[in-house]
Design an enzyme around this catalytic site. Structure first.
Site, mmCIF file in Angstrom:
data_model
loop_
_atom_site.group_PDB
_atom_site.id
_atom_site.type_symbol
_atom_site.label_atom_id
_atom_site.label_comp_id
_atom_site.label_asym_id
_atom_site.label_seq_id
_atom_site.Cartn_x
_atom_site.Cartn_y
_atom_site.Cartn_z
ATOM 1 N N ARG A 95 68.158 -77.337 -21.888
ATOM 2 C CA ARG A 95 68.376 -78.431 -22.752
ATOM 3 C C ARG A 95 69.821 -78.976 -22.100
ATOM 4 O O ARG A 95 70.962 -78.210 -22.171
ATOM 5 C CB ARG A 95 68.817 -78.312 -24.012
ATOM 6 C CG ARG A 95 69.406 -79.245 -24.965
ATOM 7 C CD ARG A 95 69.534 -78.943 -26.359
ATOM 8 N NE ARG A 95 70.411 -80.100 -26.979
ATOM 9 C CZ ARG A 95 71.573 -79.992 -27.655
ATOM 10 N NH1 ARG A 95 71.968 -78.900 -27.961
ATOM 11 N NH2 ARG A 95 71.965 -81.015 -28.154
ATOM 12 N N HIS A 140 76.033 -86.324 -26.144
ATOM 13 C CA HIS A 140 76.628 -85.368 -26.773
ATOM 14 C C HIS A 140 77.938 -85.456 -26.582
ATOM 15 O O HIS A 140 78.893 -85.081 -25.651
ATOM 16 C CB HIS A 140 76.067 -84.102 -25.945
ATOM 17 C CG HIS A 140 76.474 -82.768 -26.568
ATOM 18 N ND1 HIS A 140 75.512 -81.658 -26.434
ATOM 19 C CD2 HIS A 140 77.710 -82.236 -26.684
ATOM 20 C CE1 HIS A 140 76.256 -80.616 -27.019
ATOM 21 N NE2 HIS A 140 77.470 -80.938 -27.164
ATOM 22 N N GLU A 185 74.724 -83.046 -33.156
ATOM 23 C CA GLU A 185 75.842 -82.687 -34.069
ATOM 24 C C GLU A 185 76.504 -83.936 -34.458
ATOM 25 O O GLU A 185 77.608 -84.233 -34.447
ATOM 26 C CB GLU A 185 76.884 -81.774 -33.661
ATOM 27 C CG GLU A 185 76.049 -80.400 -33.251
ATOM 28 C CD GLU A 185 76.995 -79.216 -32.940
ATOM 29 O OE1 GLU A 185 78.275 -79.599 -32.962
ATOM 30 O OE2 GLU A 185 76.592 -78.278 -32.877
ATOM 31 N N ASN A 327 71.419 -76.766 -34.549
ATOM 32 C CA ASN A 327 72.606 -75.907 -33.883
ATOM 33 C C ASN A 327 72.887 -75.029 -34.831
ATOM 34 O O ASN A 327 73.401 -75.453 -35.788
ATOM 35 C CB ASN A 327 73.550 -76.855 -33.132
ATOM 36 C CG ASN A 327 73.134 -77.775 -31.859
ATOM 37 O OD1 ASN A 327 72.024 -77.550 -31.513
ATOM 38 N ND2 ASN A 327 74.165 -78.450 -31.563
ATOM 39 N N TYR A 329 75.202 -71.697 -35.659
ATOM 40 C CA TYR A 329 76.224 -70.484 -35.171
ATOM 41 C C TYR A 329 76.771 -69.571 -36.138
ATOM 42 O O TYR A 329 76.736 -68.176 -35.683
ATOM 43 C CB TYR A 329 77.523 -71.280 -34.647
ATOM 44 C CG TYR A 329 77.238 -71.896 -33.343
ATOM 45 C CD1 TYR A 329 77.457 -71.274 -32.118
ATOM 46 C CD2 TYR A 329 76.803 -73.233 -33.207
ATOM 47 C CE1 TYR A 329 77.082 -71.917 -30.733
ATOM 48 C CE2 TYR A 329 76.430 -73.894 -31.964
ATOM 49 C CZ TYR A 329 76.775 -73.140 -30.862
ATOM 50 O OH TYR A 329 76.419 -73.748 -29.363
ATOM 51 N N GLU A 397 70.878 -75.051 -30.150
ATOM 52 C CA GLU A 397 72.089 -74.374 -29.684
ATOM 53 C C GLU A 397 72.288 -73.028 -30.677
ATOM 54 O O GLU A 397 71.967 -73.017 -31.736
ATOM 55 C CB GLU A 397 73.394 -75.101 -29.914
ATOM 56 C CG GLU A 397 73.431 -76.092 -28.642
ATOM 57 C CD GLU A 397 75.038 -76.694 -28.958
ATOM 58 O OE1 GLU A 397 75.842 -76.242 -29.446
ATOM 59 O OE2 GLU A 397 74.834 -78.085 -28.506
HETATM 60 C C1 LIG Z 1 80.074 -74.007 -28.703
HETATM 61 C C2 LIG Z 1 79.264 -75.176 -28.992
HETATM 62 O O1 LIG Z 1 79.697 -75.708 -30.288
HETATM 63 C C3 LIG Z 1 78.750 -76.877 -30.557
HETATM 64 O O2 LIG Z 1 79.668 -77.506 -31.547
HETATM 65 C C4 LIG Z 1 79.872 -76.879 -32.900
HETATM 66 C C5 LIG Z 1 81.421 -76.821 -33.120
HETATM 67 C C6 LIG Z 1 81.723 -76.200 -34.311
HETATM 68 C C7 LIG Z 1 80.807 -75.665 -35.042
HETATM 69 N N1 LIG Z 1 81.102 -74.865 -36.302
HETATM 70 O O3 LIG Z 1 80.322 -73.972 -36.933
HETATM 71 O O4 LIG Z 1 82.348 -74.864 -36.605
HETATM 72 C C8 LIG Z 1 79.432 -75.699 -34.801
HETATM 73 C C9 LIG Z 1 79.040 -76.289 -33.399
HETATM 74 C C10 LIG Z 1 78.894 -77.997 -29.538
HETATM 75 O O5 LIG Z 1 77.629 -78.622 -29.726
HETATM 76 C C11 LIG Z 1 78.826 -77.540 -28.227
HETATM 77 O O6 LIG Z 1 79.148 -78.637 -27.345
HETATM 78 C C12 LIG Z 1 79.599 -76.305 -27.899
HETATM 79 O O7 LIG Z 1 81.038 -76.698 -27.678
#
Ligand SMILES: C[C@H]1O[C@@H](Oc2ccc([N+](=O)[O-])cc2)[C@H](O)[C@@H](O)[C@H]1O
Length: 505
Positions: A95, A140, A185, A327, A329, A397
Site C-alpha cells: 500500500r 494521504h 484517515e 488503520n 494502532y 495500517e
Molecule cells: C504512524 C502512522 O500514523 C498514522 O496516523 C495516525 C496517527 C495517530 C493515531 N492515533 O491513534 O493517535 C493513529 C494513526 C498515519 O496514517 C501514518 O502516515 C503514520 O504516520
C-alpha cells in the site's frame, strides 16, 4: 493403525483450519507507506508544492527535529530498492499513496505532469513484475498548496477537485491497479488539520472548518467512488474504498454513563466518517449530531456547526464503498466524568466532552499516543462488523514505533506484531470478512510532526547516507516468516541478519 494416525492428523489439520490458526492462502499480507513520508523529490521535475512542503519550509520549528520530507527515503530515486525489499519480505501487496501535486502540479486537472505519471507507472510496473499487488491511496495528507489557498477541504469545491483528480488517476493507472483507497484517515485530516490540534495546513484557528471538512471529504470520497463504479469498474474491475483510523474506544467501567460516553466518543472519532457510508440509514451519527446541534445553539450559532447532508447527498453517499480500510494502532478507555481535558470551545473535543484513560500496564511505544492494548483489533473489528452489517475489511495500517537508538533489536515491535496478528486470527475465527493486513511501515520515514525521531520501519533507513540505505530489522525477518508459513510461531528467532529473496519473488 496407519488409518487411525491418518484420521487423527486429518482431524488436527481440519480443526486448525477451522480455528484459523493459519492465515488463508489468499489473505493479503503487505506493508504500507505514504508519499510525503518516503518519496523525497519535493520539487523534482514539475511537481507542485503541497501543504507539507509549505509548512515545513516556512515553520520548521513545528517539527520536533526541524526536519522535512524534501528528501525523506528518496523513493523517487530508490523505488527499485523498495520493490526489492517487498520481494525480500515475500509481500503479497504493497500500500502506497500518490502525491496529488506530483501528478497535478497545481492541484487542478487542467495540467497533468508527464514526469509524475511516469514515476508512478515505473513504480507500479516494477511491483507487478514480481507479483506484488499495488493498493493505492489517492490522498494521504499532502494537499496541493494551490488548493489549500482556495480553501482546501473546507471549500465547497473540494468534492469536485477530488473527483477530477480521481478521474486522472483511474485513467492513468486503473488498467493495473485493482485496489483504490480514496482517503487516509479523515479524522486526522479534519480534526488535526482544520480543528484544534496542529498539523498541516497549520491554520492556527480553532474549529472553523472541522465539520465542513468532514462533510466535503465524505462527499469527495463518494464522488470518486461513483466515478470509478460507473466509468472504470466495468472495464477495470477493481475495488474502491476508504481508510478510516479506528482505535478501540471501550468504556472505563460498566456504568451506563461510561457506556454512553464511549459510544459518543466512537461516533465522533470514526462514526462521523463511517456512518454516512457504511450504515443502513446513512447520514452523520444521530446522538453526536444532536449534541453538536444543541451546543451550537447554546453558543449562538444560527445552525449546527455540523452541516447535515441533504436527502439526496445522504442517498448518494450511503453504500459508496467496496471495502472498509481500517488503520488500527491502539485503544483508549472512555469515562463520562474522569480524566477530562481542558478543550477550547468550540471544538470537536469540547463537543464530545469525555475523558480518556490508558492503563499504566499497557506497554508504551516511542510515540506518546501508542500503547500495546490487549485484543484491540478484535474489539474494534467485531464492533464494526456488527454495526455495519459485515462489510469487507482490510487493515491498511498497524505498526509500532521505536527510537532510532534501538536499531536492529526491535523485540517490542515483534511482540506488538505477534499480538496484533493473533487478534487478526481471532477476527477471522469470529467470521469478520477481513482480507488483508498492511504493516506500517515497510521502512522508517518522516513521521509528520515528530520528524525522524520516531521509527516505524521493518527496515531501518540511514537518512544521513546519500543512498538512504535500508537495512532489515529483526522484525522484518519475523514478518517474512509469518508471511511464508501463514502462521505465527511465537518462538521463531532469525539466525541471520542477511536478507534473501525466496524463489518466485
Ligand atoms: C504512524 C502512522 O500514523 C498514522 O496516523 C495516525 C496517527 C495517530 C493515531 N492515533 O491513534 O493517535 C493513529 C494513526 C498515519 O496514517 C501514518 O502516515 C503514520 O504516520
Amino acid at each position: 493403525m496407519k488409518l487411525l494416525i491418518f484420521i487423527s492428523l486429518l482431524a488436527v489439520f481440519c480443526d486448525a483450519a477451522l480455528r484459523h490458526d493459519r492465515f488463508p492462502d489468499d489473505f493479503l499480507f503487505g506493508t504500507a507507506t505514504a508519499s510525503y513520508q518516503i518519496e523525497g523529490g519535493w520539487n523534482a521535475d514539475d511537481k507542485g508544492e503541497n501543504i507539507w512542503d509549505r509548512m515545513t519550509h516556512t515553520r520548521p520549528e513545528v517539527i520536533k527535529d526541524r526536519s522535512n520530507g524534501d528528501d525523506a527515503a528518496d523513493t523517487y530515486n530508490n523505488y527499485k530498492r523498495d520493490v526489492e525489499m517487498m520481494r525480500e519480505l515475500g509481500l503479497d501487496a504493497y500500500r502506497f499513496s500518490l502525491s496529488w501535486s506530483r501528478i497535478l502540479p497545481n492541484g487542478l486537472a487542467n495540467k497533468v505532469s508527464e514526469a509524475g505519471v511516469a514515476f508512478y507507472n515505473n513504480y507500479i510496473n516494477e511491483m507487478l513484475a514480481y507479483n506484488i499487488t499495488p493498493m493505492v491511496t489517492l490522498y494521504h495528507w499532502d494537499l496541493p498548496q494551490k488548493l489549500q489557498d482556495l480553501g482546501g477541504f473546507a471549500s465547497p469545491y473540494f468534492p469536485e477537485w477530488f473527483e477530477n483528480y480521481a478521474k486522472v488517476v483511474f485513467t492513468q493507472f486503473g488498467d493495473r491497479v485493482k485496489y483504490w483507497i480514496t482517503f487516509n484517515e479523515p479524522r486526522e485530516i479534519c480534526y488535526q488539520g482544520y480543528g484544534y490540534v496542529e498539523k498541516a495546513p497549520i491554520l492556527n484557528i480553532t474549529d472553523v472548518g472541522t465539520y465542513y471538512c468532514a462533510k466535503n471529504l465524505v462527499l469527495g470520497h463518494a464522488r470518486a467512488y461513483h466515478v470509478y463504479n460507473d466509468l472504470f469498474k466495468p472495464t477495470q474491475g477493481g475495488e474502491c474504498g476508504i481508510t478510516i483510523s479506528v482505535n478501540w474506544m471501550g468504556p472505563l467501567t460498566d456504568s451506563e454513563e461510561d457506556l454512553y460516553a464511549a459510544e459518543i466518543k466512537r461516533q465522533a472519532d470514526w462514526g462521523i466518517f463511517a456512518e454516512p457510508i457504511f450504515s443502513e440509514q446513512g447520514g452523520f451519527p444521530k446522538e453526536f449530531s444532536e449534541i453538536v446541534a444543541k451546543k451550537s445553539a447554546e453558543q449562538g450559532y444560527p445552525s449546527s456547526r455540523l452541516p447535515a447532508f441533504t436527502e439526496e447527498e445522504r442517498e448518494y453517499v450511503r453504500g459508496a464503498s467496496d471495502f472498509f480500510g481500517v488503520n488500527h494502532y491502539t485503544a483508549n478507555l472512555i469515562s463520562a466524568n474522569e480524566y477530562k481535558g481542558n478543550w477550547p470551545v468550540p471544538s470537536m473535543y469540547a463537543d464530545v466532552d469525555v475523558g480518556t484513560y490508558v492503563p499504566p500496564e499497557w506497554v508504551p511505544a516511542a510515540s506518546s499516543w501508542l500503547k500495546l492494548a490487549p485484543n484491540s483489533i478484535f474489539n474494534a473489528l467485531t464492533h464494526l462488523h456488527n454495526r455495519y452489517n459485515g462489510p469487507v475489511f482490510y487493515i491498511t495500517e498497524n505498526g509500532w514505533s521505536q527510537l532510532l537508538e534501538e536499531g536492529y533489536e526491535d523485540d517490542s515491535r515483534i511482540a506488538y506484531y505477534r499480538a496484533a496478528l493473533n487478534s487478526v486470527l481471532d477476527c477471522l475465527h469470529a467470521g469478520v470478512d477481513l482480507r488483508g493486513y498492511m504493516a506500517w511501515s515497510l521502512m522508517d520515514n518522516f513521521e509528520w510532526m515528530q520528524g525522524y525521531t520516531e521509527r516505524f520501519g521493518l527496515y531501518e533507513v540511514d537518512f544521513t547516507s546519500p543512498q538512504k540505505t535500508r537495512t532489515p530489522r529483526k522484525s522484518a525477518f519475523v514478518y517474512k516468516h509469518i508471511i511464508s508459513t501463514r502462521a505465527i510461531d511465537p518462538d521463531y528467532e532469525p539466525d541471520t541478519r542477511t536478507m534473501w529473496i525466496d524463489e518466485g519473488h
